[in-house]
Design a protein around this motif. Structure first.
Motif, PDB file in Angstrom:
ATOM      1  N   VAL A 168      53.711  46.619  40.750  1.00 46.04           N
ATOM      2  CA  VAL A 168      52.296  46.227  40.683  1.00 46.04           C
ATOM      3  C   VAL A 168      52.126  44.973  41.530  1.00 46.04           C
ATOM      4  N   ASP A 169      52.066  45.169  42.847  1.00 47.02           N
ATOM      5  CA  ASP A 169      51.891  44.041  43.759  1.00 47.02           C
ATOM      6  C   ASP A 169      50.586  44.210  44.532  1.00 47.02           C
ATOM      7  N   ASP A 170      50.240  43.209  45.296  1.00 50.16           N
ATOM      8  CA  ASP A 170      48.967  43.243  46.029  1.00 50.16           C
ATOM      9  C   ASP A 170      48.878  44.446  46.961  1.00 50.16           C
ATOM     10  N   GLU A 171      50.001  44.807  47.538  1.00 51.69           N
ATOM     11  CA  GLU A 171      50.040  45.935  48.470  1.00 51.69           C
ATOM     12  C   GLU A 171      49.666  47.238  47.770  1.00 51.69           C
ATOM     13  N   ASP A 220      41.563  37.401  26.571  1.00 53.57           N
ATOM     14  CA  ASP A 220      40.329  37.180  27.322  1.00 53.57           C
ATOM     15  C   ASP A 220      39.195  36.644  26.459  1.00 53.57           C
ATOM     16  N   GLY A 221      39.475  36.401  25.179  1.00 53.94           N
ATOM     17  CA  GLY A 221      38.478  35.829  24.290  1.00 53.94           C
ATOM     18  C   GLY A 221      37.548  36.836  23.644  1.00 53.94           C
ATOM     19  N   SER A 248      46.574  50.232  36.529  1.00 52.48           N
ATOM     20  CA  SER A 248      45.234  50.791  36.324  1.00 52.48           C
ATOM     21  C   SER A 248      44.214  49.690  36.065  1.00 52.48           C
ATOM     22  N   ASP A 249      44.599  48.689  35.297  1.00 55.86           N
ATOM     23  CA  ASP A 249      43.694  47.546  35.065  1.00 55.86           C
ATOM     24  C   ASP A 249      43.401  46.810  36.362  1.00 55.86           C
ATOM     25  N   ARG A 250      44.415  46.600  37.186  1.00 54.25           N
ATOM     26  CA  ARG A 250      44.224  45.883  38.449  1.00 54.25           C
ATOM     27  C   ARG A 250      43.315  46.683  39.388  1.00 54.25           C
ATOM     28  N   LEU A 251      43.442  48.006  39.356  1.00 52.50           N
ATOM     29  CA  LEU A 251      42.582  48.845  40.188  1.00 52.50           C
ATOM     30  C   LEU A 251      41.121  48.768  39.739  1.00 52.50           C
ATOM     31  N   GLY A 261      40.812  44.032  37.171  1.00 49.78           N
ATOM     32  CA  GLY A 261      41.414  43.087  36.233  1.00 49.78           C
ATOM     33  C   GLY A 261      42.429  42.182  36.920  1.00 49.78           C
ATOM     34  N   GLY A 262      42.842  41.142  36.205  1.00 53.98           N
ATOM     35  CA  GLY A 262      43.769  40.167  36.762  1.00 53.98           C
ATOM     36  C   GLY A 262      45.188  40.331  36.258  1.00 53.98           C
TER      37      GLY A 262
END
Length: 406
Positions: free
Chosen positions: A83-86, A267-268, A317-320, A323-324
């Motif tokens: 799960v990297d930026d690429e 995330d509160g 999937s969250d990053r897509l 998400g952070g």
């Protein structure tokens, strides 16, 4: 008795070759046994004979039976490369390119596009890494040697059936050492159970049809119990004094009960007062991030039976979706490297005079041995690890070498 030179030579050759010949004979006997069983599985004798006539065992794969990176690699290394930026950028591009197909798949199977694309990215890097081993060679070898022969025989017969049915040509059926193949790396028996012909060409093809692969993946997750509209889970914080014996994917309680115990989302956002069964997951133990996982995490787990693998897909999937990164850091002072950083490690090793082969971001045996040699020379523990600390060491050494050479 003293042998004449020619006799001695032939005897020596025979002695050296006898284990190999015996092994080949053993493989031939095994193929004969498989032929009889294949016919009971509905595979035509002609199909079996044609596809196995030239098979030879590949014993190099036997060492892989007891190695799975999901269980041996520290999770911060495992996730850093997956799960990297690429991969996030590639995944978003694929979501855009295949938007129409993904919309149809979502409507039919109830699986969101980010999850489907995350599986695709983790499994084959969006079709770039299928694996190069001929499936029939791998599966016949594993059917005849090593442990779990019964399991691999079932996969071997399923692979023969895929070819016999005309879904995939034998020449195209290559994949991992264990027999997984295609864009989303199905085992042959999984293919038989859930693969679908989504593009309507009359074949279920996970290699040359991306629509078939995406829809088949969605069908797998739907049959694994995916609950449409629910998340896989959330990163959470645990209260002081939390009883860690309550953690574990099988130790489920309602969301409402976890909330009463003081578990909170990082995330509160307040946990809902729900009866939905969830579990606290601690993939790196008490010192690392904590997650509250739901039924959909279990569906992801069923794809490869490893919690680290399921977390990689869930996180991607969250990053897509925008998400952070995880909020709580992993409990290490030497974080893992992205694929770009791993390629930098290989480039720096080459620059320092250590030929490591292709610069592909895969830290293999040659790269690890080069790192160990550098570590010994510089008074470091020779563990061969390519982490953030070693990357910085290599940057400094390469910089020094460049200045001294200029």
């Amino acid at each position: 008795m003293i042998l004449k030179p020619a006799v001695a030579c032939s005897t020596l050759v025979a002695t050296l070759l006898s284990p190999l010949a015996a092994a080949d004979a053993s493989f031939d006997r095994c193929i004969g046994e498989l032929r009889s069983e294949a016919q009971t599985r509905g595979i035509r004798a002609e199909t079996f004979d044609t596809l196995t006539r030239a098979l030879e065992p590949d014993r190099s794969i036997l060492s892989q039976l007891d190695y799975q990176p999901e269980f041996r690699t520290p999770i911060w290394d495992y996730l850093a490369g997956l799960v990297d930026d690429e991969r996030i950028a590639d995944g978003r591009a694929m979501m855009e390119q295949w938007a129409a197909t993904l919309q149809e798949v979502e409507a039919q199977y109830g699986i969101d596009r980010a999850t489907i694309v995350a599986v695709w990215g983790i499994e084959s890097n969006f079709g770039r890494n299928f694996g190069k081993r001929p499936l029939l060679t791998s599966l016949s070898t594993l059917s005849c040697f090593g442990r779990r022969q019964g399991y691999f025989r079932g996969e071997f017969f399923a692979a023969l059936k895929i070819i016999e049915n005309g879904d995939v040509d034998a020449a195209r059926l290559s994949g991992s050492w264990a027999g997984a193949f295609g864009h989303t790396q199905f085992m042959p028996s999984t293919f038989a159970r859930v693969a679908v012909d989504f593009d309507g060409d009359g074949r279920r093809d996970l290699i040359d049809s991306i629509p078939d692969a995406l829809a088949s993946t969605a069908n797998f997750l739907a049959k694994a119990g995916w609950v449409s509209g629910q998340p896989w889970g959330h990163e959470v914080t645990l209260p002081a004094g939390f009883d860690y014996s309550l953690a574990g994917r099988h130790n489920k309680r309602s969301i409402a009960e976890w909330a009463r115990q003081g578990v909170q989302r990082v995330d509160g956002v307040a946990l809902e007062a729900s009866t939905t069964a969830t579990a606290v997951l601690l993939p790196a133990g008490e010192g690392g991030p904590a997650f509250l996982v739901q039924r959909n995490f279990d569906a992801l787990y069923s794809y490869n039976a490893a919690e680290t693998y399921a977390l990689a897909i869930a996180h991607l999937s969250d990053r897509l979706r925008g998400g952070g990164a995880f909020v709580k850091p992993w409990p290490t002072d030497d974080p893992g490297l992205s694929r770009a950083e791993r390629r930098e490690v290989q480039t720096l090793l080459t620059r320092l005079g250590y030929p490591v082969g292709e610069i592909d971001g895969l830290i293999g045996k040659t790269s690890r041995e080069a790192i160990q040699e550098i570590q010994k020379t510089n008074g470091l523990e020779p563990d061969g690890r390519a982490g953030r600390y070693m990357l910085n060491v290599l940057r400094r050494l390469a910089g020094t070498a460049q200045r001294e050479g200029s």
